[in-house]
Design a protein around this motif. Sequence first.
Motif, PDB file in Angstrom:
ATOM      1  N   UNK A 181       0.850  -1.152  -0.019  1.00  0.00           N
ATOM      2  CA  UNK A 181       0.011  -0.072   0.058  1.00  0.00           C
ATOM      3  C   UNK A 181       0.793   1.272   0.005  1.00  0.00           C
ATOM      4  N   UNK A 182       0.151   2.333  -0.015  1.00  0.00           N
ATOM      5  CA  UNK A 182       0.867   3.628  -0.309  1.00  0.00           C
ATOM      6  C   UNK A 182       0.254   4.703   0.973  1.00  0.00           C
ATOM      7  N   UNK A 183      -0.437   4.082   1.894  1.00  0.00           N
ATOM      8  CA  UNK A 183      -0.983   4.767   2.964  1.00  0.00           C
ATOM      9  C   UNK A 183       0.121   5.518   3.682  1.00  0.00           C
ATOM     10  N   UNK A 184       0.197   6.751   4.146  1.00  0.00           N
ATOM     11  CA  UNK A 184       1.084   7.206   4.797  1.00  0.00           C
ATOM     12  C   UNK A 184       1.404   6.745   6.166  1.00  0.00           C
ATOM     13  N   UNK A 185       0.188   6.409   6.924  1.00  0.00           N
ATOM     14  CA  UNK A 185       0.384   6.028   8.302  1.00  0.00           C
ATOM     15  C   UNK A 185       1.054   4.519   8.210  1.00  0.00           C
ATOM     16  N   UNK A 186       0.513   3.676   7.344  1.00  0.00           N
ATOM     17  CA  UNK A 186       1.015   2.405   7.403  1.00  0.00           C
ATOM     18  C   UNK A 186       2.400   2.233   6.848  1.00  0.00           C
ATOM     19  N   UNK A 187       2.858   3.247   5.897  1.00  0.00           N
ATOM     20  CA  UNK A 187       4.355   3.441   5.528  1.00  0.00           C
ATOM     21  C   UNK A 187       5.094   3.944   6.955  1.00  0.00           C
ATOM     22  N   UNK A 188       4.841   4.888   7.437  1.00  0.00           N
ATOM     23  CA  UNK A 188       5.300   5.622   8.547  1.00  0.00           C
ATOM     24  C   UNK A 188       5.575   4.567   9.578  1.00  0.00           C
ATOM     25  N   UNK A 189       4.711   3.802  10.016  1.00  0.00           N
ATOM     26  CA  UNK A 189       4.688   2.874  11.052  1.00  0.00           C
ATOM     27  C   UNK A 189       5.614   1.705  11.000  1.00  0.00           C
ATOM     28  N   UNK A 190       5.840   1.412   9.557  1.00  0.00           N
ATOM     29  CA  UNK A 190       6.892   0.183   9.326  1.00  0.00           C
ATOM     30  C   UNK A 190       8.311   0.898   9.440  1.00  0.00           C
ATOM     31  N   UNK A 191       8.338   2.043   8.633  1.00  0.00           N
ATOM     32  CA  UNK A 191       9.676   2.729   8.746  1.00  0.00           C
ATOM     33  C   UNK A 191      10.203   3.457  10.248  1.00  0.00           C
ATOM     34  N   UNK A 192       9.389   3.741  10.934  1.00  0.00           N
ATOM     35  CA  UNK A 192       9.789   3.670  12.261  1.00  0.00           C
ATOM     36  C   UNK A 192      10.168   2.593  13.200  1.00  0.00           C
ATOM     37  N   UNK A 193      10.093   1.496  12.679  1.00  0.00           N
ATOM     38  CA  UNK A 193      10.819   0.084  12.919  1.00  0.00           C
ATOM     39  C   UNK A 193      12.264   0.062  12.828  1.00  0.00           C
TER      40      UNK A 193
END
Length: 117
Positions: A85-97
């Motif tokens: 997906x491209x949803x900002x919240x989803x991408x951000x939550x993964x990258x913050x890992x």
Amino acid sequence: MGCRLLGTLFGIDGELLERQYRNHLSGYLCWEQLPHAEEWLLFEKNIGVYVGLDEVCLSRGELYTVLINKERKGRSGSLIAVVKGTDVKTVTSVLLRLSRRRRFQVREITMDMAPNM
């Protein structure tokens, strides 16, 4: 060369060889990212100073966000993250890992001007 082709060349069941490789030889079933692999993958050790971010459509209209190390120029070790997906919240939550130390290593992020990014 794929397992099925090897099977054809050596007169063995290529599908069986493929399953044996996946289930026993490759370590796939013990892979630490297996539980979430359909949603996201993260390869923290591949991060670098110059990072590229883009969305790609791989198959059947499924959209993924991909983060790459631009210094690797598409070679081995260039993939940092793939998020479904491209949803900002989803991408951000993964990258913050990614660890704080690794995130602060990045100096430049290149991306297109897509409105969702």
